[in-house]
Motif scaffolding. Structure first.
Motif, PDB file in Angstrom:
ATOM      1  N   ASP A  47     -38.542 -48.830  28.800  1.00 10.02           N
ATOM      2  CA  ASP A  47     -37.277 -48.136  28.546  1.00 10.02           C
ATOM      3  C   ASP A  47     -37.020 -48.003  27.042  1.00 10.02           C
ATOM      4  N   ALA A  48     -37.208 -49.103  26.298  1.00  9.48           N
ATOM      5  CA  ALA A  48     -37.013 -49.066  24.847  1.00  9.48           C
ATOM      6  C   ALA A  48     -38.036 -48.146  24.193  1.00  9.48           C
ATOM      7  N   ALA A  49     -39.259 -48.124  24.725  1.00  6.06           N
ATOM      8  CA  ALA A  49     -40.296 -47.256  24.173  1.00  6.06           C
ATOM      9  C   ALA A  49     -39.883 -45.790  24.272  1.00  6.06           C
ATOM     10  N   LEU A  50     -39.338 -45.402  25.411  1.00  4.44           N
ATOM     11  CA  LEU A  50     -38.908 -44.013  25.582  1.00  4.44           C
ATOM     12  C   LEU A  50     -37.721 -43.697  24.676  1.00  4.44           C
ATOM     13  N   ASP A  51     -36.811 -44.655  24.488  1.00  5.65           N
ATOM     14  CA  ASP A  51     -35.709 -44.452  23.544  1.00  5.65           C
ATOM     15  C   ASP A  51     -36.262 -44.262  22.130  1.00  5.65           C
ATOM     16  N   PHE A  52     -37.277 -45.050  21.769  1.00  8.97           N
ATOM     17  CA  PHE A  52     -37.866 -44.962  20.434  1.00  8.97           C
ATOM     18  C   PHE A  52     -38.498 -43.590  20.207  1.00  8.97           C
ATOM     19  N   VAL A  53     -39.378 -43.158  21.096  1.00  6.43           N
ATOM     20  CA  VAL A  53     -40.081 -41.885  20.875  1.00  6.43           C
ATOM     21  C   VAL A  53     -39.131 -40.687  20.951  1.00  6.43           C
ATOM     22  N   ASN A  54     -38.050 -40.836  21.717  1.00  6.92           N
ATOM     23  CA  ASN A  54     -37.060 -39.763  21.805  1.00  6.92           C
ATOM     24  C   ASN A  54     -35.976 -39.898  20.743  1.00  6.92           C
ATOM     25  N   GLN A  55     -36.073 -40.939  19.916  1.00  5.25           N
ATOM     26  CA  GLN A  55     -35.132 -41.205  18.826  1.00  5.25           C
ATOM     27  C   GLN A  55     -33.692 -41.231  19.340  1.00  5.25           C
ATOM     28  N   ARG A  56     -33.479 -42.072  20.385  1.00  5.49           N
ATOM     29  CA  ARG A  56     -32.165 -42.215  21.012  1.00  5.49           C
ATOM     30  C   ARG A  56     -31.582 -43.589  20.716  1.00  5.49           C
ATOM     31  N   GLY A  57     -30.257 -43.681  20.786  1.00  4.76           N
ATOM     32  CA  GLY A  57     -29.577 -44.971  20.674  1.00  4.76           C
ATOM     33  C   GLY A  57     -29.891 -45.687  19.371  1.00  4.76           C
ATOM     34  N   GLU A  58     -30.246 -46.975  19.480  1.00  2.00           N
ATOM     35  CA  GLU A  58     -30.515 -47.777  18.280  1.00  2.00           C
ATOM     36  C   GLU A  58     -31.751 -47.307  17.514  1.00  2.00           C
ATOM     37  N   TYR A  59     -32.550 -46.423  18.120  1.00  4.15           N
ATOM     38  CA  TYR A  59     -33.773 -45.920  17.480  1.00  4.15           C
ATOM     39  C   TYR A  59     -33.600 -44.509  16.909  1.00  4.15           C
ATOM     40  N   ALA A  60     -32.360 -44.012  16.862  1.00  7.21           N
ATOM     41  CA  ALA A  60     -32.105 -42.640  16.420  1.00  7.21           C
ATOM     42  C   ALA A  60     -32.627 -42.369  15.008  1.00  7.21           C
ATOM     43  N   ALA A  61     -32.608 -43.366  14.144  1.00  9.81           N
ATOM     44  CA  ALA A  61     -33.040 -43.170  12.757  1.00  9.81           C
ATOM     45  C   ALA A  61     -34.512 -43.521  12.538  1.00  9.81           C
ATOM     46  N   LYS A  62     -35.195 -43.935  13.581  1.00  8.79           N
ATOM     47  CA  LYS A  62     -36.614 -44.309  13.445  1.00  8.79           C
ATOM     48  C   LYS A  62     -37.486 -43.057  13.448  1.00  8.79           C
ATOM     49  N   PRO A  63     -38.631 -43.118  12.779  1.00 15.57           N
ATOM     50  CA  PRO A  63     -39.526 -41.951  12.762  1.00 15.57           C
ATOM     51  C   PRO A  63     -40.247 -41.793  14.099  1.00 15.57           C
ATOM     52  N   ARG A  64     -40.591 -40.564  14.407  1.00 19.08           N
ATOM     53  CA  ARG A  64     -41.408 -40.320  15.600  1.00 19.08           C
ATOM     54  C   ARG A  64     -42.808 -40.841  15.295  1.00 19.08           C
ATOM     55  N   PRO A  65     -43.414 -41.601  16.207  1.00 20.70           N
ATOM     56  CA  PRO A  65     -44.742 -42.159  15.919  1.00 20.70           C
ATOM     57  C   PRO A  65     -45.836 -41.092  15.879  1.00 20.70           C
ATOM     58  N   ASP A  66     -46.850 -41.378  15.050  1.00 24.22           N
ATOM     59  CA  ASP A  66     -48.032 -40.523  14.977  1.00 24.22           C
ATOM     60  C   ASP A  66     -49.069 -40.955  16.004  1.00 24.22           C
ATOM     61  N   LEU A  67     -48.973 -42.222  16.426  1.00 26.08           N
ATOM     62  CA  LEU A  67     -49.933 -42.811  17.355  1.00 26.08           C
ATOM     63  C   LEU A  67     -49.214 -43.872  18.173  1.00 26.08           C
ATOM     64  N   ILE A  68     -49.485 -43.899  19.475  1.00 25.02           N
ATOM     65  CA  ILE A  68     -48.875 -44.901  20.357  1.00 25.02           C
ATOM     66  C   ILE A  68     -49.974 -45.754  20.952  1.00 25.02           C
ATOM     67  N   ILE A  95     -48.431 -36.447  20.703  1.00 20.70           N
ATOM     68  CA  ILE A  95     -48.647 -37.778  20.140  1.00 20.70           C
ATOM     69  C   ILE A  95     -49.812 -38.437  20.885  1.00 20.70           C
ATOM     70  N   PRO A  96     -50.889 -38.806  20.178  1.00 20.31           N
ATOM     71  CA  PRO A  96     -52.008 -39.470  20.858  1.00 20.31           C
ATOM     72  C   PRO A  96     -51.578 -40.835  21.411  1.00 20.31           C
ATOM     73  N   VAL A  97     -52.013 -41.118  22.633  1.00 20.60           N
ATOM     74  CA  VAL A  97     -51.702 -42.390  23.279  1.00 20.60           C
ATOM     75  C   VAL A  97     -53.007 -43.133  23.551  1.00 20.60           C
ATOM     76  N   VAL A  98     -53.075 -44.365  23.052  1.00 14.95           N
ATOM     77  CA  VAL A  98     -54.231 -45.225  23.281  1.00 14.95           C
ATOM     78  C   VAL A  98     -53.792 -46.317  24.250  1.00 14.95           C
ATOM     79  N   ALA A  99     -54.431 -46.345  25.418  1.00 12.51           N
ATOM     80  CA  ALA A  99     -54.126 -47.385  26.407  1.00 12.51           C
ATOM     81  C   ALA A  99     -54.879 -48.657  26.024  1.00 12.51           C
ATOM     82  N   LEU A 100     -54.149 -49.752  25.999  1.00 12.99           N
ATOM     83  CA  LEU A 100     -54.742 -51.054  25.682  1.00 12.99           C
ATOM     84  C   LEU A 100     -55.091 -51.742  26.992  1.00 12.99           C
ATOM     85  N   THR A 101     -56.356 -52.064  27.172  1.00 13.61           N
ATOM     86  CA  THR A 101     -56.780 -52.730  28.403  1.00 13.61           C
ATOM     87  C   THR A 101     -57.347 -54.097  28.063  1.00 13.61           C
TER      88      THR A 101
END
Length: 152
Positions: A47-68, A95-101
């Motif tokens: 949930d927080a991750a989606l808020d971060f990438v969408n720059q919502r709520g407490e993450y509104a001023a955070k940059p959009r990531p170049d890599l996840i 945004i490129p997404v790298v799955a960590l396994t």
């Protein structure tokens, strides 16, 4: 872009989505130890991750990531839910997404559940392997940004 360009000040903003505090600490320390010009943000649930990438709520001023960097097993919204929302939102699907396994078997399991990340990388087991892992992530980033888009 080359590693020399990276030294010129182009900084990669990385979002690590990892619920394990021990792994998060190892990632953070390894990025510092590797002295890479990256800005690393860490989030522990979907949930927080989606808020971060969408720059919502407490993450509104955070940059959009170049890599996840995404651990598929998350509390709240699963990694699958996060990836699905990223892929369904035109502004985020680039945004490129790298799955960590945790293992090669883990990668097969994740893929068998329809988890379609851009790349899959096995997390190191030993703490001393994290610095090499971070270098691998940086090399992966350069490979991704240099890859010509097949859609253009």
């Amino acid at each position: 872009m080359t590693p020399d360009d990276e030294q010129g000040g182009n900084q990669i903003t990385i979002l690590l989505i990892e619920p394990n505090p021990g792994d998060t600490r190892l990632f953070t320390e390894s990025f510092k130890d590797a002295k890479l010009k990256n800005e690393l943000y860490t989030i522990s649930d979907g949930d927080a991750a989606l808020d971060f990438v969408n720059q919502r709520g407490e993450y509104a001023a955070k940059p959009r990531p170049d890599l996840i960097l995404l651990e598929p097993k998350l509390p709240g919204k699963s990694g699958m839910d996060v990836l699905s929302e990223l892929n369904n939102e035109p502004a985020l699907q680039e945004i490129p997404v790298v799955a960590l396994t945790s293992s090669e078997i883990g990668e097969d399991i994740v893929k068998s559940h329809g988890f379609d990340a851009d790349q899959y990388v096995q997390k190191p087991v030993e703490a001393e392997d994290f610095v090499n892992f971070v270098q691998e992530i940086e090399n992966l980033w350069f490979a991704i940004v240099q890859e010509p888009s097949s859609e253009e």
